[in-house]
Design a protein around this motif. Structure first.
Motif, short mmCIF file in Angstrom:
data_model
loop_
_atom_site.label_atom_id
_atom_site.label_comp_id
_atom_site.label_asym_id
_atom_site.label_seq_id
_atom_site.Cartn_x
_atom_site.Cartn_y
_atom_site.Cartn_z
N ALA A 98 24.08 113.66 -0.02
CA ALA A 98 23.34 113.94 1.21
C ALA A 98 22.96 112.64 1.93
N CYS A 99 22.57 111.61 1.16
CA CYS A 99 22.23 110.33 1.79
C CYS A 99 23.46 109.73 2.48
N ARG A 100 24.63 109.85 1.85
CA ARG A 100 25.87 109.36 2.48
C ARG A 100 26.16 110.07 3.79
N GLN A 101 25.98 111.40 3.76
CA GLN A 101 26.18 112.17 4.98
C GLN A 101 25.20 111.73 6.06
N ALA A 102 23.94 111.62 5.65
CA ALA A 102 22.88 111.33 6.63
C ALA A 102 23.10 109.98 7.30
N ILE A 103 23.59 109.01 6.56
CA ILE A 103 23.80 107.70 7.15
C ILE A 103 24.91 107.79 8.21
N GLY A 104 25.85 108.68 7.99
CA GLY A 104 26.89 108.92 9.00
C GLY A 104 26.28 109.48 10.28
N TRP A 105 25.42 110.47 10.15
CA TRP A 105 24.76 111.04 11.34
C TRP A 105 23.87 110.01 12.00
N GLN A 106 23.27 109.15 11.18
CA GLN A 106 22.34 108.15 11.73
C GLN A 106 23.03 107.09 12.58
N THR A 107 24.32 106.84 12.36
CA THR A 107 24.97 105.82 13.18
C THR A 107 24.91 106.22 14.65
N ARG A 108 24.92 107.53 14.91
CA ARG A 108 24.80 107.97 16.30
C ARG A 108 23.40 108.43 16.66
N PHE A 109 22.65 108.87 15.65
CA PHE A 109 21.30 109.36 15.90
C PHE A 109 20.32 108.67 14.95
N PRO A 110 19.94 107.44 15.28
CA PRO A 110 19.01 106.71 14.41
C PRO A 110 17.73 107.51 14.23
N GLY A 111 17.22 107.52 13.02
CA GLY A 111 15.98 108.25 12.76
C GLY A 111 16.21 109.68 12.29
#
Ligand code: C2E
Ligand code: MG
Ligand code: MG
Ligand code: MG
Length: 282
Positions: A98-111
């Motif tokens: 889940a953390c790996r996935q989330a960091i992917g989403w964060q590259t476009r949506f920080p936070g």
């Protein structure tokens, strides 16, 4: 009829009991096989900002993609997995994935925020703190964007020990949520002694809100949240009426089928693409 008490206990052969034990052995073997075969996956349910209506994060929810039974929900296998001592391993995998996935989403949506559930055995695992620290370092997810969820029953089993472990987790920078809030009776008296940041209002209270009429329980829980300075998240919103009532009660965040069901990671990516707007972080 069964006899021989004392020395050895001979019981009458009970076909039902035998079948149940056999069933459990089969389920156990299947679960082990499934873990070895990598059949588990993580789905994500959006958490929305009730005012703006946009997705600000997700809760990771484990599923078993079973070769015969199809997608199996956690209610079917989690208790068995926990009793077999598999949750530290399975839960550790969920957290990392889940953390790996989330960091992917964060590259476009920080936070963008990630919530992950912890089981009793994970909380009791002395390696938990090091493991969470290592996963945060390896994936690069900002600790403040990770929320670890515990149910009241887990957190309150050993209050002193829970407070110690939760404090250690918080020193990593992560936040703690009490899940299914309101379903454990002793919660109120202990709430102030646990370092908790978020309460997730159990869906039974949300769904108990009549279509029209009062929302006294949900209101009381919101009052508790304010008193203890905790961020409330309402669970199990299934219709617009419930959403608007919680908005009126100043509940900032919500989760439920009304907004979105849990979905594979790709679904969240699509949803964020459509949404487009930046996330307002806390
Ligand atoms: P939870 O943490 O309270 O997660 C919310 C559950 O409510 C999810 O069920 C979700 O699908 C369901 N839900 C969300 N919105 C609605 C709604 O509007 N109506 C209804 N009726 N249900 C809704 P799910 O995915 O079956 O998970 C059940 C429980 O299993 C979770 O409850 C959590 O306690 C546990 N769980 C799931 N994944 C994990 C995991 O990776 N680790 C651990 N330790 N526990 C997990
Ligand atoms: Mg949860
Ligand atoms: Mg919950
Ligand atoms: Mg629940």
């Amino acid at each position: 009829r069964a006899k021989v008490e004392g020395g050895g206990v001979a019981r009458r052969f009970d076909p039902e009991l035998f079948a149940a034990a056999e069933q459990r052995r089969l389920a156990e073997a299947d679960l082990l096989r499934g873990i070895e075969a990598g059949e588990f996956e993580v789905h994500y349910q959006p958490i929305v900002d009730l005012d703006g209506g946009h997705t600000v994060g997700v809760e990771a929810l484990v599923r078993w993609q079973h070769p015969v039974q199809g997608l199996v929900p956690p209610a079917v296998f989690l208790d068995l997995a926990e009793s077999l001592g598999m949750l530290p391993r399975l839960g550790g995998w969920v957290l990392e994935e889940a953390c790996r996935q989330a960091i992917g989403w964060q590259t476009r949506f920080p936070g963008f925020e990630l919530n992950v559930n912890l089981s009793a055995s994970q909380l009791g695992n002395p390696k938990l703190i090091d493991e969470v620290r290592a996963i945060l370092e390896q994936t690069g997810l900002p600790p403040q964007d990770l929320v670890l969820e515990l149910t009241e029953s887990v957190a309150l089993t050993d209050l002193v020990e829970s407070a110690r472990v939760l404090s250690a987790l918080k020193s990593l920078g992560v936040r703690i949520a009490l899940d299914d809030f309101g379903t454990g009776f002793s919660s109120l008296s202990h709430l102030s002694s646990l370092p908790v940041d978020v309460i997730k209002i159990d869906r039974s209270f949300v769904q108990a809100m009549p279509e029209s009429g009062d929302a006294s329980v949900a209101e009381a829980v919101m009052h508790i949240a304010r008193t203890f300075n905790l961020s409330p998240v309402a669970e199990g919103i299934e219709n617009a009426e419930q959403a608007s009532r919680l908005r009126d009660l100043a509940c900032g965040r919500a989760q439920g089928y009304h907004f979105a069901r849990p979905m594979p990671a790709g679904g969240v990516t699509e949803l964020l693409d459509k949404q487009g707007v930046p996330i307002q972080t806390l």
